[in-house]
Design a protein around this motif. Structure first.
Motif, PDB file in Angstrom:
ATOM      1  N   ASN A   6      -5.739 -17.148   1.834  1.00  9.71           N
ATOM      2  CA  ASN A   6      -5.391 -15.912   2.750  1.00  9.71           C
ATOM      3  C   ASN A   6      -4.978 -14.935   2.066  1.00  9.71           C
ATOM      4  O   ASN A   6      -4.452 -14.973   0.786  1.00  9.71           O
ATOM      5  CB  ASN A   6      -4.222 -16.401   3.696  1.00  9.71           C
ATOM      6  N   LEU A   7      -5.117 -13.677   2.549  1.00  9.59           N
ATOM      7  CA  LEU A   7      -4.725 -12.431   1.851  1.00  9.59           C
ATOM      8  C   LEU A   7      -3.839 -11.666   2.896  1.00  9.59           C
ATOM      9  O   LEU A   7      -3.795 -11.717   3.978  1.00  9.59           O
ATOM     10  CB  LEU A   7      -5.879 -11.424   1.901  1.00  9.59           C
ATOM     11  N   VAL A   8      -2.347 -11.598   2.322  1.00  6.90           N
ATOM     12  CA  VAL A   8      -1.315 -10.973   3.070  1.00  6.90           C
ATOM     13  C   VAL A   8      -1.241  -9.412   2.484  1.00  6.90           C
ATOM     14  O   VAL A   8      -0.915  -9.207   1.334  1.00  6.90           O
ATOM     15  CB  VAL A   8      -0.091 -12.012   2.844  1.00  6.90           C
ATOM     16  N   ILE A   9      -1.154  -8.600   3.351  1.00  6.92           N
ATOM     17  CA  ILE A   9      -1.318  -7.360   3.219  1.00  6.92           C
ATOM     18  C   ILE A   9      -0.279  -6.624   4.126  1.00  6.92           C
ATOM     19  O   ILE A   9      -0.006  -6.612   5.216  1.00  6.92           O
ATOM     20  CB  ILE A   9      -2.902  -6.488   3.701  1.00  6.92           C
ATOM     21  N   ALA A  10       0.893  -5.899   3.329  1.00  4.01           N
ATOM     22  CA  ALA A  10       1.660  -4.926   4.052  1.00  4.01           C
ATOM     23  C   ALA A  10       1.539  -3.555   3.402  1.00  4.01           C
ATOM     24  O   ALA A  10       1.412  -3.509   2.180  1.00  4.01           O
ATOM     25  CB  ALA A  10       3.286  -5.343   3.769  1.00  4.01           C
ATOM     26  N   SER A  11       1.632  -2.595   4.150  1.00  2.87           N
ATOM     27  CA  SER A  11       1.826  -1.143   3.617  1.00  2.87           C
ATOM     28  C   SER A  11       3.305  -0.602   3.438  1.00  2.87           C
ATOM     29  O   SER A  11       4.018  -0.929   4.383  1.00  2.87           O
ATOM     30  CB  SER A  11       1.018  -0.371   4.878  1.00  2.87           C
ATOM     31  N   LYS A  12       3.400   0.064   2.597  1.00  5.75           N
ATOM     32  CA  LYS A  12       4.674   1.036   2.341  1.00  5.75           C
ATOM     33  C   LYS A  12       4.850   1.770   3.369  1.00  5.75           C
ATOM     34  O   LYS A  12       5.958   2.238   3.432  1.00  5.75           O
ATOM     35  CB  LYS A  12       4.650   1.327   1.084  1.00  5.75           C
ATOM     36  N   LYS A  13       3.957   2.400   4.035  1.00  3.74           N
ATOM     37  CA  LYS A  13       3.965   3.432   5.168  1.00  3.74           C
ATOM     38  C   LYS A  13       3.117   2.884   6.239  1.00  3.74           C
ATOM     39  O   LYS A  13       2.013   2.552   6.101  1.00  3.74           O
ATOM     40  CB  LYS A  13       3.431   4.778   4.531  1.00  3.74           C
ATOM     41  N   ASP A  14       3.893   2.681   7.459  1.00  6.37           N
ATOM     42  CA  ASP A  14       3.079   2.167   8.617  1.00  6.37           C
ATOM     43  C   ASP A  14       1.999   2.803   8.969  1.00  6.37           C
ATOM     44  O   ASP A  14       2.006   4.128   9.167  1.00  6.37           O
ATOM     45  CB  ASP A  14       4.304   2.053   9.770  1.00  6.37           C
ATOM     46  N   ALA A  50      -5.646  -2.562  -5.695  1.00  5.59           N
ATOM     47  CA  ALA A  50      -5.261  -1.286  -6.573  1.00  5.59           C
ATOM     48  C   ALA A  50      -4.375  -0.320  -6.088  1.00  5.59           C
ATOM     49  O   ALA A  50      -4.164   0.517  -6.632  1.00  5.59           O
ATOM     50  CB  ALA A  50      -6.527  -1.024  -7.207  1.00  5.59           C
ATOM     51  N   GLU A  51      -4.543  -0.268  -4.790  1.00  4.60           N
ATOM     52  CA  GLU A  51      -3.821   0.722  -3.945  1.00  4.60           C
ATOM     53  C   GLU A  51      -2.453   0.564  -3.997  1.00  4.60           C
ATOM     54  O   GLU A  51      -1.808  -0.450  -3.369  1.00  4.60           O
ATOM     55  CB  GLU A  51      -4.242   0.694  -2.588  1.00  4.60           C
ATOM     56  N   PRO A  52      -1.780   1.514  -4.471  1.00  5.01           N
ATOM     57  CA  PRO A  52      -0.041   1.492  -4.538  1.00  5.01           C
ATOM     58  C   PRO A  52       0.826   1.456  -3.358  1.00  5.01           C
ATOM     59  O   PRO A  52       1.873   1.141  -3.520  1.00  5.01           O
ATOM     60  CB  PRO A  52       0.004   2.644  -5.659  1.00  5.01           C
ATOM     61  N   MET A  53      -0.291   1.881  -2.465  1.00  2.00           N
ATOM     62  CA  MET A  53       0.715   2.244  -1.134  1.00  2.00           C
ATOM     63  C   MET A  53       0.908   0.778  -0.280  1.00  2.00           C
ATOM     64  O   MET A  53       1.345   0.708   0.787  1.00  2.00           O
ATOM     65  CB  MET A  53      -0.148   3.223  -0.143  1.00  2.00           C
ATOM     66  N   LEU A  54      -0.193  -0.244  -0.798  1.00  2.00           N
ATOM     67  CA  LEU A  54      -0.112  -1.541  -0.113  1.00  2.00           C
ATOM     68  C   LEU A  54       0.234  -2.569  -1.126  1.00  2.00           C
ATOM     69  O   LEU A  54       0.431  -2.578  -2.209  1.00  2.00           O
ATOM     70  CB  LEU A  54      -1.833  -1.948   0.081  1.00  2.00           C
ATOM     71  N   VAL A  55       1.120  -3.565  -0.439  1.00  2.00           N
ATOM     72  CA  VAL A  55       1.586  -4.719  -1.279  1.00  2.00           C
ATOM     73  C   VAL A  55       0.437  -5.960  -0.868  1.00  2.00           C
ATOM     74  O   VAL A  55       0.559  -6.207   0.371  1.00  2.00           O
ATOM     75  CB  VAL A  55       2.955  -5.268  -0.967  1.00  2.00           C
TER      76      VAL A  55
END
Length: 72
Positions: A6-14, A50-55
């Motif tokens: 599974n891929l889990v994605i959270a954004s540093k900015k909603d 590669a996107e620094p705004m996403l974990v």
């Protein structure tokens, strides 16, 4: 039992947008990487990682076996 990724994605900015998706600040799980129903291609996954705004993390889980429906 088979393993599922599974891929889990959270954004540093909603609401941050990447790959045509507005990613929320809380973690969102996209199940079964590589399946035909998975919303991101391998190239898009690389962009997301590669996107620094996403974990972005991958989690490996045991896929539950589907039991036959006794009502059928």
């Amino acid at each position: 039992m088979a393993k599922q990724i599974n891929l889990v994605i959270a954004s540093k900015k909603d609401g941050f947008r990447r790959c045509s998706v507005a990613h929320p600040g809380n973690a969102t799980t996209y199940k079964n990487v590589g399946s035909k129903d998975f919303p991101f291609s391998a190239k898009q996954i690389a962009k997301l990682k590669a996107e620094p705004m996403l974990v972005v993390t991958e989690e490996e889980v045991e896929e539950k076996e589907k039991k036959p429906d006794p009502k059928k």
